[in-house]
Design a protein around this motif. Sequence first.
Motif, PDB file in Angstrom:
ATOM      1  N   CYS A 105      -7.594  79.725 -30.973  1.00 49.63           N
ATOM      2  CA  CYS A 105      -6.579  79.540 -30.076  1.00 49.63           C
ATOM      3  C   CYS A 105      -5.634  78.580 -31.099  1.00 49.63           C
ATOM      4  O   CYS A 105      -5.965  78.133 -32.353  1.00 49.63           O
ATOM      5  N   GLU A 109      -3.226  74.507 -27.507  1.00 49.55           N
ATOM      6  CA  GLU A 109      -4.122  75.171 -26.428  1.00 49.55           C
ATOM      7  C   GLU A 109      -5.178  74.659 -26.645  1.00 49.55           C
ATOM      8  O   GLU A 109      -5.947  74.463 -25.624  1.00 49.55           O
ATOM      9  N   SER A 134      -7.936  77.227 -35.409  1.00 48.23           N
ATOM     10  CA  SER A 134      -6.572  77.157 -34.959  1.00 48.23           C
ATOM     11  C   SER A 134      -5.687  77.695 -36.080  1.00 48.23           C
ATOM     12  O   SER A 134      -4.209  77.480 -35.866  1.00 48.23           O
ATOM     13  N   ILE A 152      -8.384  81.750 -26.730  1.00 43.17           N
ATOM     14  CA  ILE A 152      -7.675  80.956 -25.600  1.00 43.17           C
ATOM     15  C   ILE A 152      -6.109  81.354 -25.765  1.00 43.17           C
ATOM     16  O   ILE A 152      -5.749  80.996 -27.199  1.00 43.17           O
ATOM     17  N   SER A 153      -5.544  82.057 -24.993  1.00 44.28           N
ATOM     18  CA  SER A 153      -3.823  82.416 -25.405  1.00 44.28           C
ATOM     19  C   SER A 153      -3.478  82.826 -24.274  1.00 44.28           C
ATOM     20  O   SER A 153      -3.938  83.113 -23.090  1.00 44.28           O
ATOM     21  N   GLY A 154      -1.887  82.418 -24.248  1.00 43.63           N
ATOM     22  CA  GLY A 154      -0.929  83.249 -23.118  1.00 43.63           C
ATOM     23  C   GLY A 154      -0.609  84.597 -23.387  1.00 43.63           C
ATOM     24  O   GLY A 154       0.301  85.158 -22.595  1.00 43.63           O
ATOM     25  N   VAL A 252       2.244  73.161 -21.555  1.00 44.29           N
ATOM     26  CA  VAL A 252       2.441  72.566 -23.143  1.00 44.29           C
ATOM     27  C   VAL A 252       3.486  71.643 -23.394  1.00 44.29           C
ATOM     28  O   VAL A 252       3.376  70.372 -23.851  1.00 44.29           O
ATOM     29  N   PHE A 278      -2.469  81.399 -19.077  1.00 46.53           N
ATOM     30  CA  PHE A 278      -3.201  81.038 -20.082  1.00 46.53           C
ATOM     31  C   PHE A 278      -4.461  81.540 -19.786  1.00 46.53           C
ATOM     32  O   PHE A 278      -5.070  81.206 -18.808  1.00 46.53           O
TER      33      PHE A 278
END
Length: 307
Positions: A105, A109, A134, A152-154, A252, A278
């Motif tokens: 991620c 995040e 990261s 983990i991501s949008g 964020v 997310f």
Amino acid sequence: MHKPNLRKIDLNLLVILEVLLEERHVTRAAEQLEMSQPAVSRALQRLRETFDDPLLVKSMHGYDLSARAEELLPALKGVLQDLGQLIGRPGFDPASSSAQVRVACLDLEGALFLPKLLETMRREARQMQLDIHSQPGDHFRLLQQGDVDFVISGLGPPQGEAQINRVALATTRVVCVMSRGHPLARQAPSLDDYVSASHGFVSMTGRGVSVMDKLLRGHGLKRDVVVRTNSFLTVPEFCAGTDLLFALPEIVAERLCRDGQLVMQPLPGELAERELKFYLYWHQRNHRDPMSQWVRRQLAGVPGPAF
């Protein structure tokens, strides 16, 4: 020693053999196995042929085990136990596990979503490790290759989506972020204000056109991008003392604006998209893995079967 051809051996017979050797009686074995007595007798005959040994020998009291059967029984129990563990669904005990949880991620995040997991690990799974990837790059490629367990991501995966599962971690919207001394800090920018400003944006992969630039193209517009970064945590430094705007997820932006050096403003109405989510992503290969299910419950609060 002659090596037997296992392909010719019916492993179901081993289950019958164990009961036969324990009961030393065909009828009682049939009752325990819920089989007919003739079927167990036929199975015993096949077992005798397989092992080239009588296995059960008639005696004054019924049947005794042959010398070979005496040797077979303890080994047979171990083999069947191992087979049961091999075929059975594996368990997971976080308190005794030393598993490594590998998550890819971006930095912020990770700061938003992983402390909850780490807190639980330190309370319930003190031997487990959290390994956060990261560094910039294609996080979904790492997931496809098995180099990480979660992303983990949008954003969504560019390919191989059929093999990737996901669950939403948070829902947010996109807002403008700028220094508190920015000319637009005290008013919501119009579309002209936004396009006329100087911009920076955060890119996970470092490649391609951003979602915002694609959206502006749909309006026949283009913005002046001054900075492309792969780290959310660099945004405050780039905004400080400059006229840069960043379009960031509100969840964020709230984190970055906590010290009061940055401010948020809504996007112009023409650019306000649908809600942004997310997601926690994992590969199908780990979908039923008990450790993966446990981590997903901690991060998303959804019971395993719902995944």
